[in-house]
Motif scaffolding. Structure first.
Motif, PDB file in Angstrom:
ATOM      1  N   SER A 172       0.843  -1.196   0.000  1.00  0.00           N
ATOM      2  CA  SER A 172       0.000   0.000   0.000  1.00  0.00           C
ATOM      3  C   SER A 172       0.874   1.240   0.000  1.00  0.00           C
ATOM      4  CB  SER A 172      -0.911   0.014   1.234  1.00  0.00           C
ATOM      5  OG  SER A 172      -0.143   0.215   2.408  1.00  0.00           O
ATOM      6  N   LEU A 305       0.329  -3.388  -6.014  1.00  0.00           N
ATOM      7  CA  LEU A 305      -0.560  -2.485  -5.302  1.00  0.00           C
ATOM      8  C   LEU A 305      -1.988  -2.702  -5.798  1.00  0.00           C
ATOM      9  CD1 LEU A 305       1.270   0.977  -5.276  1.00  0.00           C
ATOM     10  CD2 LEU A 305       1.169  -0.699  -3.448  1.00  0.00           C
ATOM     11  N   GLU A 309      -4.945   2.030  -5.381  1.00  0.00           N
ATOM     12  CA  GLU A 309      -3.697   2.596  -4.853  1.00  0.00           C
ATOM     13  C   GLU A 309      -2.785   3.037  -6.005  1.00  0.00           C
ATOM     14  OE1 GLU A 309      -2.214   2.044  -1.057  1.00  0.00           O
ATOM     15  OE2 GLU A 309      -4.166   2.982  -1.187  1.00  0.00           O
ATOM     16  N   LYS A 312      -3.959   6.138  -7.553  1.00  0.00           N
ATOM     17  CA  LYS A 312      -3.595   7.298  -6.736  1.00  0.00           C
ATOM     18  C   LYS A 312      -2.181   7.767  -7.076  1.00  0.00           C
ATOM     19  CE  LYS A 312      -4.172  10.308  -3.395  1.00  0.00           C
ATOM     20  NZ  LYS A 312      -5.101  11.458  -3.573  1.00  0.00           N
TER      21      LYS A 312
END
Length: 341
Positions: A172, A305, A309, A312
């Protein structure tokens, strides 16, 4: 007398050690005598030939020798034999050497446009890399600015997809923020890690092994090929596949030297570089799969990930892309993005 006996014993002990000090390039020595060549192309790189992207110089060497009937010798010097990349680049620009397989993180020092390959999540897969290279208009514009400065951008090979080698698994963004990453000495990378909000340090590659061992850093921004072949996985036991960029060796050539070659040798050299680079790029994709499999067999844990994530990270990276678009050329960036979509 006792001193002589001791000296003889010591010599006997040392001889076997010298016999086993293997030359890493012994298997790559030319099977011909290059001393009679009319022309020499001195080609440098930091790459090790254990990395497929670094074998291309030897492939070019042997092919050019045969096709030129021994008139042109490609004197390939891997593993930084001619010095560090910055020094070698200066020698190339001055004409002291004729060619260089330049890492993509240093290539923008020649021309900001060469930095487009470092932009996050743009040319981020082997397929997109092939699309980019096979588009002759995009590739011609890629090297146009460098050409005006006396450097030909002939082609490129690579060393795989960038991600994170870490001492503890990272699944993460929050876990990534607990790491201290070593990143390359490149302004794009610095801007990217700032945008992601990660802890990082810029460090020469030669300092990385000790830094990992002693805990100065806990993570490494690099490719699975390099991490496995250079034994970084002996300390960093986990890898998170981010695949935000492809690491490249960009083949740069001194234009003035090239123009001094007879036309037939120019064609032989360019054709060999282009065709052998295509082969090596395909081998690099296979090598990445093989090195990941080998690392997994040795207990290295590979993670991805979650999609949200990674999205992002893409979102946070976009301001970096826009910042560097001004240096690279916004129109060119838009053209590349459209072509790769």
């Amino acid at each position: 007398m006792k001193c002589r006996v001791f000296a003889c014993l010591l010599l006997c002990l040392l001889l076997p050690l010298s016999a086993f000090s293997a030359d890493p390039l012994a298997a790559w020595q030319p099977k011909f005598d290059p001393s009679k060549a009319e022309y020499t192309y001195l080609l440098s790189t930091v790459a090790h030939p254990a990395i497929e992207g670094g074998t291309v110089g030897y492939r070019i060497r042997d092919r050019v020798w045969e096709e030129s009937n021994g008139r042109l010798y490609v004197d390939y010097r891997p593993i930084s034999q001619l010095g560090g990349e910055k020094d070698v680049l200066r020698k190339l620009q001055m004409g002291a050497i004729q060619g260089m397989l330049c890492s993509s993180v240093l290539a923008p020092n020649v021309s900001p446009r060469l930095g487009i390959v470092n932009l996050p999540f743009l040319i981020d897969s082997f397929a997109k890399l092939d699309q980019f290279r096979s588009n002759e208009e995009l590739f011609r514009e890629f090297g146009a600015d460098a050409d005006k400065k006396g450097i030909k951008v002939v082609d490129f090979t690579g060393y795989g997809s960038y991600g994170w080698a870490t001492k503890t698994p990272v699944k993460s963004i929050d876990e990534a923020k607990q790491q201290l990453f070593r990143i390359a000495q490149a302004p794009v990378n610095v801007d990217l890690y700032k945008a992601w909000g990660f802890q990082f340090t810029v460090m020469p590659w030669a300092d990385v092994p000790q830094a990992l061992q002693t805990g100065v850093i806990s993570a490494l921004d690099h490719t699975p090929i390099v991490c496995n072949i250079t034994k970084k996985f002996t300390v960093a036991k986990a890898y998170t596949s981010i695949d935000y960029a492809q690491g490249l060796y960009v083949h740069l050539m001194n234009k003035r030297w090239f123009n001094s070659l007879p036309e037939d040798l120019q064609q032989i050299l360019l054709t060999a570089i282009t065709e052998e680079s295509v082969k090596v790029r395909a081998l690099t994709e296979k090598q990445q799969l093989d090195q990941i499999a080998a690392a997994k067999a040795n207990g290295i844990v590979f993670n991805q990930l979650p999609v949200e994530e990674k999205n992002k990270l893409v979102e946070l990276a976009e301001p970096v892309v826009q910042k560097w678009a001004k240096e690279i050329g916004s129109d060119y960036l838009d053209k590349v993005r459209t072509a790769l979509q």
